[in-house]
Design a protein around this motif. Structure first.
Motif, PDB file in Angstrom:
ATOM      1  N   GLY A  99      -5.646  13.874 -10.358  1.00 30.85           N
ATOM      2  CA  GLY A  99      -5.072  12.550 -10.573  1.00 30.85           C
ATOM      3  C   GLY A  99      -3.580  12.605 -10.869  1.00 30.85           C
ATOM      4  O   GLY A  99      -3.054  13.618 -11.334  1.00 30.85           O
ATOM      5  N   ALA A 167       4.554   5.057  -8.250  1.00 28.27           N
ATOM      6  CA  ALA A 167       3.099   5.194  -8.180  1.00 28.27           C
ATOM      7  C   ALA A 167       2.639   5.343  -6.735  1.00 28.27           C
ATOM      8  O   ALA A 167       1.751   6.150  -6.430  1.00 28.27           O
ATOM      9  CB  ALA A 167       2.432   3.982  -8.830  1.00 28.27           C
ATOM     10  N   ASP A 168       3.250   4.587  -5.845  1.00 26.68           N
ATOM     11  CA  ASP A 168       2.902   4.697  -4.420  1.00 26.68           C
ATOM     12  C   ASP A 168       3.251   6.073  -3.874  1.00 26.68           C
ATOM     13  O   ASP A 168       2.490   6.672  -3.100  1.00 26.68           O
ATOM     14  CB  ASP A 168       3.610   3.607  -3.620  1.00 26.68           C
ATOM     15  N   LYS A 171       0.816   8.714  -5.297  1.00 30.53           N
ATOM     16  CA  LYS A 171      -0.509   8.617  -4.667  1.00 30.53           C
ATOM     17  C   LYS A 171      -0.561   9.404  -3.363  1.00 30.53           C
ATOM     18  O   LYS A 171      -1.613   9.931  -2.985  1.00 30.53           O
ATOM     19  CB  LYS A 171      -0.844   7.145  -4.413  1.00 30.53           C
ATOM     20  N   ASN A 172       0.573   9.497  -2.697  1.00 26.62           N
ATOM     21  CA  ASN A 172       0.629  10.176  -1.399  1.00 26.62           C
ATOM     22  C   ASN A 172       1.033  11.638  -1.487  1.00 26.62           C
ATOM     23  O   ASN A 172       1.194  12.295  -0.448  1.00 26.62           O
ATOM     24  CB  ASN A 172       1.590   9.421  -0.473  1.00 26.62           C
ATOM     25  N   CYS A 176      -2.463  15.090  -4.843  1.00 24.27           N
ATOM     26  CA  CYS A 176      -3.015  13.969  -5.601  1.00 24.27           C
ATOM     27  C   CYS A 176      -4.323  13.519  -4.962  1.00 24.27           C
ATOM     28  O   CYS A 176      -4.434  13.427  -3.733  1.00 24.27           O
ATOM     29  CB  CYS A 176      -2.022  12.812  -5.651  1.00 24.27           C
ATOM     30  N   GLY A 178      -5.491  10.621  -4.999  1.00 25.77           N
ATOM     31  CA  GLY A 178      -5.415   9.212  -4.642  1.00 25.77           C
ATOM     32  C   GLY A 178      -5.537   8.259  -5.815  1.00 25.77           C
ATOM     33  O   GLY A 178      -5.304   7.059  -5.672  1.00 25.77           O
ATOM     34  N   LYS A 179      -5.893   8.803  -6.989  1.00 31.69           N
ATOM     35  CA  LYS A 179      -5.986   7.977  -8.191  1.00 31.69           C
ATOM     36  C   LYS A 179      -4.720   8.164  -9.034  1.00 31.69           C
ATOM     37  O   LYS A 179      -4.324   9.291  -9.320  1.00 31.69           O
ATOM     38  CB  LYS A 179      -7.219   8.354  -9.007  1.00 31.69           C
ATOM     39  N   VAL A 180      -4.113   7.036  -9.414  1.00 33.45           N
ATOM     40  CA  VAL A 180      -2.856   7.100 -10.163  1.00 33.45           C
ATOM     41  C   VAL A 180      -2.940   6.189 -11.380  1.00 33.45           C
ATOM     42  O   VAL A 180      -3.409   5.048 -11.292  1.00 33.45           O
ATOM     43  CB  VAL A 180      -1.661   6.680  -9.286  1.00 33.45           C
ATOM     44  N   SER A 203      -5.308   2.855 -11.259  1.00 32.18           N
ATOM     45  CA  SER A 203      -6.563   3.355 -11.820  1.00 32.18           C
ATOM     46  C   SER A 203      -6.630   3.286 -13.343  1.00 32.18           C
ATOM     47  O   SER A 203      -7.722   3.247 -13.912  1.00 32.18           O
ATOM     48  CB  SER A 203      -6.799   4.799 -11.365  1.00 32.18           C
TER      49      SER A 203
END
Length: 294
Positions: A99, A167-168, A171-172, A176, A178-180, A203
């Motif tokens: 995460g 955050a975007d 996430k990428n 990661c 995909g949960k932030v 998240s």
């Protein structure tokens, strides 16, 4: 002269520092008002030195700690300040995706304390990204007084866009999952609250002594919240009853903790407002929450 002890300082002095740290009074006014408490062998310079942050020997996870890896990166914030510098930190020898946590600074830019918090998060197994919202103005200038002056020149809603973009970007990141989530302190606490409002896919959000969103905004929150407040922080706490009522009214998931006899900024271990017991408990709760949500 014997060193100043925290227990020897009246609460009014900490309240006065809070006014100064949040730009409600300037340095000259701060020094003048502080002179009232320069009694019993205390001098104004000694009080000033005692109250100011000490970054020289306070890092809990020092730069270069071999347990974590770090690097400075830039990401794009098209609705905010453009190219934003940030510290990226992650566990050494990361075996699987994990995460992500956006770490949001106070009202003075990406100072050594916030960088340390990012490394602490990495040590717990997360990928952490700590942006510097002062990047468009040259970045954190190396001291908090100048940092506050610079941050006051930026629009807070544009800075919010910078952290949403962070955050975007996080996430990428390749590692990661995909949960932030987001953790923020003071100004960063407000950012954490507002990221929960603005980002339906967030998240988790953990605001430390952050001012609260409007009741209308609360309806837009989807992320579970864990909120930390200082018992002596009357300025921020006055907004909590209405916020809690709105969270309950809209059936939002939240847990709130109030730390008795702690001052605003109690998690920041570089100033005498630091409360070791409260800070360690709040951080444990934060990490446990992120491990559950991320």
């Amino acid at each position: 002269m014997n060193p100043i002890k925290k227990e020897d300082i009246r609460q009014e002095v900490f309240d006065l520092y809070d006014d100064y740290a949040h730009n409600r009074i300037d340095r000259r006014c701060f020094v003048q008002r502080l002179s009232v408490y320069a009694i019993g062998g205390l001098t104004v310079p000694a009080l000033m030195s005692f109250l100011m942050p000490d970054y020289t020997a306070t890092a809990q996870v020092t730069p270069g700690d071999t347990r974590v890896q770090t690097k400075y990166v830039h990401y794009n914030s098209p609705k905010g300040g453009g190219s934003i510098k940030a510290l990226l930190a992650w566990p050494k020898n990361l075996k699987k995706k994990t995460g992500g946590i956006v770490v949001v600074h106070e009202n003075r830019g990406l100072n050594p304390y916030i960088e340390d918090v990012a490394r602490r998060a990495a040590l717990e197994g997360f990928i952490a990204l700590a942006p510097d919202a002062l990047t468009p103005l040259g970045g954190y200038p190396g001291n908090d007084d100048e940092g506050r002056a610079l941050q006051a020149k930026r629009n807070k809603d544009e800075m919010l866009e910078d952290f949403i973009a962070a955050a975007d970007d996080l996430k990428n990141q390749a590692n990661c999952n995909g949960k932030v989530g987001v953790v923020g302190f003071c100004f960063g606490g407000w950012i954490a609250n507002m990221m929960a409002v603005r980002m339906p896919a967030l998240s988790a959000a953990v605001p430390f002594y952050g001012t609260q969103p409007s009741e209308a905004d609360v309806a837009r929150i989807h992320a579970p919240l864990q909120l930390h407040y200082a018992g002596l922080d009357t300025r921020v706490n006055e907004g909590w009853p209405a916020y809690e009522a709105a969270l309950k009214s809209h059936h939002k998931k939240y847990t709130a903790y109030v730390y008795a006899n702690a001052n605003h900024g109690f998690h920041n271990n570089t100033t005498p407002r630091y409360d070791k017991a409260a800070a360690e408990l709040a951080w444990k709760r934060t990490i446990d929450f992120f491990k559950k949500q991320l």
